[in-house]
Enzyme design. Structure first.
Site, PDB file in Angstrom:
ATOM      1  N   GLU A   1      19.569  28.603  20.470  1.00 56.03           N
ATOM      2  CA  GLU A   1      19.947  27.414  21.590  1.00 56.03           C
ATOM      3  C   GLU A   1      19.813  27.743  23.014  1.00 56.03           C
ATOM      4  O   GLU A   1      20.718  27.587  23.922  1.00 56.03           O
ATOM      5  CB  GLU A   1      21.488  26.854  21.422  1.00 56.03           C
ATOM      6  CG  GLU A   1      21.576  26.768  19.794  1.00 56.03           C
ATOM      7  CD  GLU A   1      23.119  26.467  19.809  1.00 56.03           C
ATOM      8  OE1 GLU A   1      23.206  25.505  18.586  1.00 56.03           O
ATOM      9  OE2 GLU A   1      24.089  26.699  20.306  1.00 56.03           O
TER      10      GLU A   1
ATOM     11  N   GLU B   1      20.246  23.902  12.385  1.00 57.78           N
ATOM     12  CA  GLU B   1      21.771  23.969  12.311  1.00 57.78           C
ATOM     13  C   GLU B   1      22.471  22.560  12.210  1.00 57.78           C
ATOM     14  O   GLU B   1      22.064  21.762  12.821  1.00 57.78           O
ATOM     15  CB  GLU B   1      22.639  24.685  13.551  1.00 57.78           C
ATOM     16  CG  GLU B   1      22.142  26.281  13.648  1.00 57.78           C
ATOM     17  CD  GLU B   1      23.139  26.924  14.773  1.00 57.78           C
ATOM     18  OE1 GLU B   1      24.149  26.311  15.157  1.00 57.78           O
ATOM     19  OE2 GLU B   1      22.635  27.797  15.488  1.00 57.78           O
TER      20      GLU B   1
END
Length: 434
Positions: A207, A327
């Site tokens: 991320e 995710e």
């Protein structure tokens, strides 16, 4: 060989038809354990389609260090294999923290490295491939903040954690770590990581964000440099960035799909970032309950549908690559949470993947956040799914695996997309019961 409609309708057991063990999640034989590659906008193994139903369990390496918890690694893989999950995303980093792999720049704890060796070799036993993330945007397990701390200790003039992306010395720390990992020789199977087909892909960072530069230029330059660097050491494996998927300044017509206006100010830019040389597939995360509102609502499902569709379309129309929804999940701590909503969310994600697969699109797969074995509740961030305690969710996961395995078992690309007539198998795959 090519498959005719008559062959498929008979659904026998020759080369054109589903193998006899299609519902047996025992995996593939060793001679089929080839490196995952991409062909156009699909993943392939041995030139066969490879659609992914997978999961995240980030703490595997740390658990493998200690003999008292190492068995939990095997349990996770065994449980995942039992419902047909084929890819696990996990951390191949722990920078300067408790049980650190990298204690300081280029200084490693061999016991922790051996633990990672175990994770890789154990995954192979259960026919599960690994997406290995190389560092973190967040402070957990060290990440970019730890690299900057190391730089300050070395006397560098650093003012922000985002200097990770631009300072030459810090970038060299990261590169040295990449080189050590990719050239690691596994002490259990004697394979060098960069040669091991158990590894599905390298992820540059979990991320990444660079909020200090909303233009996105700083992060873009880092991605361009690091993707090529990884490929220079390991041209065999796929590389992905690890992005959440936010649209940025290069595509003002797409920012409408972002969860909020803040998302376009964090220095990421989905399409621009993924047009970089060396990046093989796109990564997107899905967290409606943290991005839109914590309280459960139908708006979450609407967002997920639009978010996934926009990224699948962009991967097809602009990027020409698969997209992995790396995710997704919903927290049991959210106001209004119940198992029924979680099942609806999971089914929504799975259906989007199936719909893309049906058309030969870019929806390459999805990875649940996250799968846990029993007895690891103290690690649960609210998103953990324990299959033995979640039979209805487990059934949905298993059905998705069966459907994707059926796709992956067709005999050729021409057969896969060329057979027009509806047949019993197609009814099984597309029946709208998700």
């Amino acid at each position: 060989m090519e498959c005719g409609e008559e062959d498929l309708n008979e659904m026998g057991r020759d080369a054109c038809r589903l193998p006899p063990r299609i519902y047996d999640f025992g995996g593939v034989e060793d001679d089929a354990w080839g490196m995952v590659q991409k062909k156009g906008n699909q993943f392939v193994v041995n030139d066969q389609p490879f659609y992914v139903n997978g999961f995240n369990t980030y703490w595997l390496m740390v658990f493998a260090v200690d003999q008292s918890t190492r068995g939990k690694v095997s349990e996770v893989f065994q449980h995942a294999s039992s419902v047909g999950l084929t890819v696990c995303r996990t951390w191949a980093f722990n920078d300067g923290q408790w049980r650190a792999l990298q204690k300081s720049p280029s200084v490693y704890d061999e016991d922790v490295f051996k633990a990672l060796d175990f994770v890789v070799s154990e995954a192979k036993k259960y026919k599960i491939r690994l997406i290995l993330s190389l560092t973190n945007n967040w402070d957990e397990y060290g990440g970019k903040a730890q690299y900057v701390k190391w730089g300050k200790v070395a006397g560098l003039n650093l003012t922000s954690d985002d200097d990770f992306f631009s300072h030459p010395t810090i970038k060299n720390y990261y590169k040295a770590n990449v080189k050590a990992l990719l050239n690691r020789v596994n002490t259990i199977n004697n394979l060098t990581y960069k040669d091991d087909p158990t590894i599905f892909a390298w992820e540059l960072m979990n991320e990444p964000r660079c909020a200090s530069d909303p233009s996105g230029d700083k992060l873009q330059a880092w991605i361009e440099e690091m993707a090529v660097y990884v490929k220079s050491i390991d041209p065999k494996h796929l590389v992905e960035i690890g992005l959440e998927g936010f649209y940025g300044p290069s595509t003002p017509n797409r920012v409408q799909f972002n969860p909020d206006t803040f998302a376009q100010q964090v220095g990421t830019d989905f399409i621009r970032n993924h047009q970089v040389l060396g990046v093989d597939f796109a990564s997107v995360h899905i967290y409606a309950d943290t991005w839109i509102s914590e309280a459960i609502s139908d708006d979450h499902i609407s967002f997920v549908k639009a978010w996934m569709q926009s990224h699948i379309e962009d991967a097809e129309n602009f990027l020409g690559m698969p997209v992995m929804f790396g995710e997704f999940g919903v927290s049991t701590n959210d106001p209004g949470y119940n198992t029924s909503f979680r099942n609806t969310l999971v089914s929504t994600v799975y259906k989007a993947i199936l719909n893309s697969s049906k058309k030969g699109g870019s929806g390459g797969g999805s990875l649940l956040w996250q799968l846990f074995p029993e007895g690891t509740d103290y690690m649960d961030d609210g998103y953990a799914i324990v299959l033995s305690k979640s039979p209805s969710t487990s059934d949905i996961i298993s059905l998705q695996s069966k459907r994707l395995m059926s796709f992956n078992s067709f005999c050729s690309w021409k057969c896969h997309w060329g057979c027009k007539k509806r047949h019993p198998f197609e009814t099984f795959v597309y029946h709208d019961d998700l």
